[in-house]
Design a protein around this motif. Structure first.
Motif, PDB file in Angstrom:
ATOM      1  N   GLN A 111       0.993  -7.402  10.229  1.00  0.00           N
ATOM      2  CA  GLN A 111       1.030  -6.292   9.292  1.00  0.00           C
ATOM      3  C   GLN A 111       0.153  -5.167   9.808  1.00  0.00           C
ATOM      4  N   MET A 112       0.514  -3.951   9.449  1.00  0.00           N
ATOM      5  CA  MET A 112      -0.316  -2.789   9.766  1.00  0.00           C
ATOM      6  C   MET A 112      -0.304  -1.862   8.566  1.00  0.00           C
ATOM      7  N   THR A 113      -1.476  -1.396   8.190  1.00  0.00           N
ATOM      8  CA  THR A 113      -1.597  -0.379   7.157  1.00  0.00           C
ATOM      9  C   THR A 113      -2.102   0.894   7.810  1.00  0.00           C
ATOM     10  N   CYS A 114      -1.328   1.970   7.690  1.00  0.00           N
ATOM     11  CA  CYS A 114      -1.687   3.258   8.270  1.00  0.00           C
ATOM     12  C   CYS A 114      -2.109   4.215   7.164  1.00  0.00           C
ATOM     13  N   LEU A 115      -3.310   4.765   7.279  1.00  0.00           N
ATOM     14  CA  LEU A 115      -3.828   5.719   6.315  1.00  0.00           C
ATOM     15  C   LEU A 115      -3.938   7.092   6.960  1.00  0.00           C
ATOM     16  N   ALA A 116      -3.478   8.098   6.239  1.00  0.00           N
ATOM     17  CA  ALA A 116      -3.623   9.482   6.688  1.00  0.00           C
ATOM     18  C   ALA A 116      -3.733  10.371   5.460  1.00  0.00           C
ATOM     19  N   ARG A 117      -4.172  11.596   5.673  1.00  0.00           N
ATOM     20  CA  ARG A 117      -4.398  12.484   4.530  1.00  0.00           C
ATOM     21  C   ARG A 117      -3.119  13.096   3.987  1.00  0.00           C
ATOM     22  N   THR A 118      -2.095  13.216   4.820  1.00  0.00           N
ATOM     23  CA  THR A 118      -0.880  13.887   4.359  1.00  0.00           C
ATOM     24  C   THR A 118       0.352  13.015   4.550  1.00  0.00           C
ATOM     25  N   PRO A 119       1.312  13.091   3.610  1.00  0.00           N
ATOM     26  CA  PRO A 119       2.567  12.359   3.773  1.00  0.00           C
ATOM     27  C   PRO A 119       3.336  12.809   5.014  1.00  0.00           C
ATOM     28  N   ALA A 120       3.209  14.079   5.376  1.00  0.00           N
ATOM     29  CA  ALA A 120       3.958  14.601   6.525  1.00  0.00           C
ATOM     30  C   ALA A 120       3.545  13.909   7.818  1.00  0.00           C
ATOM     31  N   SER A 121       2.253  13.707   8.005  1.00  0.00           N
ATOM     32  CA  SER A 121       1.800  13.054   9.238  1.00  0.00           C
ATOM     33  C   SER A 121       2.240  11.597   9.282  1.00  0.00           C
ATOM     34  N   LEU A 122       2.237  10.948   8.135  1.00  0.00           N
ATOM     35  CA  LEU A 122       2.721   9.570   8.078  1.00  0.00           C
ATOM     36  C   LEU A 122       4.220   9.503   8.351  1.00  0.00           C
ATOM     37  N   VAL A 141       4.856  -2.802   8.097  1.00  0.00           N
ATOM     38  CA  VAL A 141       4.085  -1.569   8.235  1.00  0.00           C
ATOM     39  C   VAL A 141       3.996  -0.892   6.881  1.00  0.00           C
ATOM     40  N   HIS A 142       2.786  -0.531   6.491  1.00  0.00           N
ATOM     41  CA  HIS A 142       2.559   0.157   5.231  1.00  0.00           C
ATOM     42  C   HIS A 142       1.964   1.527   5.530  1.00  0.00           C
ATOM     43  N   THR A 143       2.385   2.554   4.825  1.00  0.00           N
ATOM     44  CA  THR A 143       1.784   3.875   4.988  1.00  0.00           C
ATOM     45  C   THR A 143       1.227   4.325   3.645  1.00  0.00           C
ATOM     46  N   VAL A 144       0.012   4.843   3.668  1.00  0.00           N
ATOM     47  CA  VAL A 144      -0.684   5.225   2.448  1.00  0.00           C
ATOM     48  C   VAL A 144      -1.429   6.534   2.687  1.00  0.00           C
ATOM     49  N   THR A 145      -1.283   7.473   1.773  1.00  0.00           N
ATOM     50  CA  THR A 145      -2.065   8.703   1.865  1.00  0.00           C
ATOM     51  C   THR A 145      -3.434   8.465   1.241  1.00  0.00           C
ATOM     52  N   ALA A 146      -4.464   8.860   1.961  1.00  0.00           N
ATOM     53  CA  ALA A 146      -5.835   8.713   1.490  1.00  0.00           C
ATOM     54  C   ALA A 146      -6.718   9.672   2.274  1.00  0.00           C
ATOM     55  N   ASP A 147      -7.701  10.238   1.604  1.00  0.00           N
ATOM     56  CA  ASP A 147      -8.642  11.156   2.239  1.00  0.00           C
ATOM     57  C   ASP A 147      -9.994  10.458   2.325  1.00  0.00           C
ATOM     58  N   TYR A 148     -10.452  10.179   3.553  1.00  0.00           N
ATOM     59  CA  TYR A 148     -11.702   9.446   3.688  1.00  0.00           C
ATOM     60  C   TYR A 148     -12.919  10.271   3.271  1.00  0.00           C
ATOM     61  N   GLN A 149     -12.732  11.577   3.014  1.00  0.00           N
ATOM     62  CA  GLN A 149     -13.856  12.363   2.514  1.00  0.00           C
ATOM     63  C   GLN A 149     -14.157  12.049   1.050  1.00  0.00           C
ATOM     64  N   ASP A 150     -13.209  11.422   0.363  1.00  0.00           N
ATOM     65  CA  ASP A 150     -13.423  10.922  -0.994  1.00  0.00           C
ATOM     66  C   ASP A 150     -13.627   9.417  -0.880  1.00  0.00           C
ATOM     67  N   SER A 151     -14.865   9.003  -0.737  1.00  0.00           N
ATOM     68  CA  SER A 151     -15.134   7.603  -0.396  1.00  0.00           C
ATOM     69  C   SER A 151     -14.703   6.636  -1.495  1.00  0.00           C
ATOM     70  N   HIS A 152     -14.783   7.050  -2.752  1.00  0.00           N
ATOM     71  CA  HIS A 152     -14.395   6.146  -3.846  1.00  0.00           C
ATOM     72  C   HIS A 152     -12.886   5.870  -3.823  1.00  0.00           C
ATOM     73  N   ALA A 153     -12.086   6.935  -3.737  1.00  0.00           N
ATOM     74  CA  ALA A 153     -10.629   6.767  -3.680  1.00  0.00           C
ATOM     75  C   ALA A 153     -10.228   6.028  -2.408  1.00  0.00           C
ATOM     76  N   PHE A 154     -10.915   6.332  -1.324  1.00  0.00           N
ATOM     77  CA  PHE A 154     -10.637   5.682  -0.045  1.00  0.00           C
ATOM     78  C   PHE A 154     -10.842   4.173  -0.142  1.00  0.00           C
ATOM     79  N   MET A 155     -11.945   3.756  -0.733  1.00  0.00           N
ATOM     80  CA  MET A 155     -12.230   2.334  -0.830  1.00  0.00           C
ATOM     81  C   MET A 155     -11.294   1.632  -1.815  1.00  0.00           C
ATOM     82  N   ASP A 156     -10.790   2.354  -2.796  1.00  0.00           N
ATOM     83  CA  ASP A 156      -9.773   1.771  -3.681  1.00  0.00           C
ATOM     84  C   ASP A 156      -8.530   1.393  -2.885  1.00  0.00           C
TER      85      ASP A 156
END
Length: 200
Positions: A31-42, A66-81
């Protein structure tokens, strides 16, 4: 170049210059989970992957290859969720992350979170050449080593060409990351950071 296989690879911020490495790593994971800030990049990453080898779900985590998820690591609380939801499906045993300086809080929280897992984790943290800036040696402090998370720092340098220099290409960056994963050094420089005065 990559030896063995992983149960679950977490790839953070790897949809751009590290996309080629991400595609290669996907071939070595259940499995792979890919995190990025924008849906377009994913979406661009998904489009570049062999479709018969992936099952893509956006917006939330599903049991799939493969899982793709939008997340902004500058928001640490949402990121860790998001991280918490990802690990509920399978424990993470490799992290490949491109954190800019504003994401260091999320990076530290991620390492602490993974340290609570029973399964050992290799973390490959990609940083820019500024990590070797002799005028600011503490810009990227290396997290303390522990028994669960093995931390590897990959520093992206530059290339000397005669009397001039240039930044690394995306291909060189991806190849350098895969080489770092293969050799498993605690610190690995892609290109060079010397002499610092030659930095483009």
């Amino acid at each position: 170049m990559i030896q063995g296989s992983y149960q679950h690879i977490l790839a953070i911020g790897t949809t751009g210059m590290l996309a080629a490495a991400t595609r290669t790593l996907a071939q070595h994971a259940s499995q792979m989970t890919c995190l990025a800030r924008t849906p377009a990049s994913l979406a661009r990453l998904v489009a570049s992957m062999p479709q018969d080898a992936t099952k893509i779900h956006t917006a939330e985590i599903h049991t799939a290859e493969v899982h793709t998820v939008t997340a902004d690591y500058q928001d640490s609380h949402a990121f860790m969720d998001v991280i918490d939801r990802a690990t509920q499906h399978a424990p993470i045993d490799m992290v490949v992350a491109w954190f800019h300086q504003p994401g260091m809080e999320s990076c530290s929280k991620l390492i602490s979170y993974l340290d609570a897992q029973a399964r050992p984790v290799d973390m490959f943290h990609v940083v820019g050449s500024a990590a070797r800036d002799p005028s600011n040696p503490d810009l990227w402090p290396q997290p303390e080593a522990n028994s669960i998370v093995t931390y590897h720092q990959i520093i992206l340098g530059f290339v000397l060409e005669g009397e001039s220099s240039r930044w690394l290409t995306h291909q060189e960056i991806s190849e350098g990351l895969l080489e770092a994963i293969h050799h498993r050094h605690n610190k690995h420089i892609v290109g060079t950071v010397r002499p610092w005065s030659a930095r483009p």
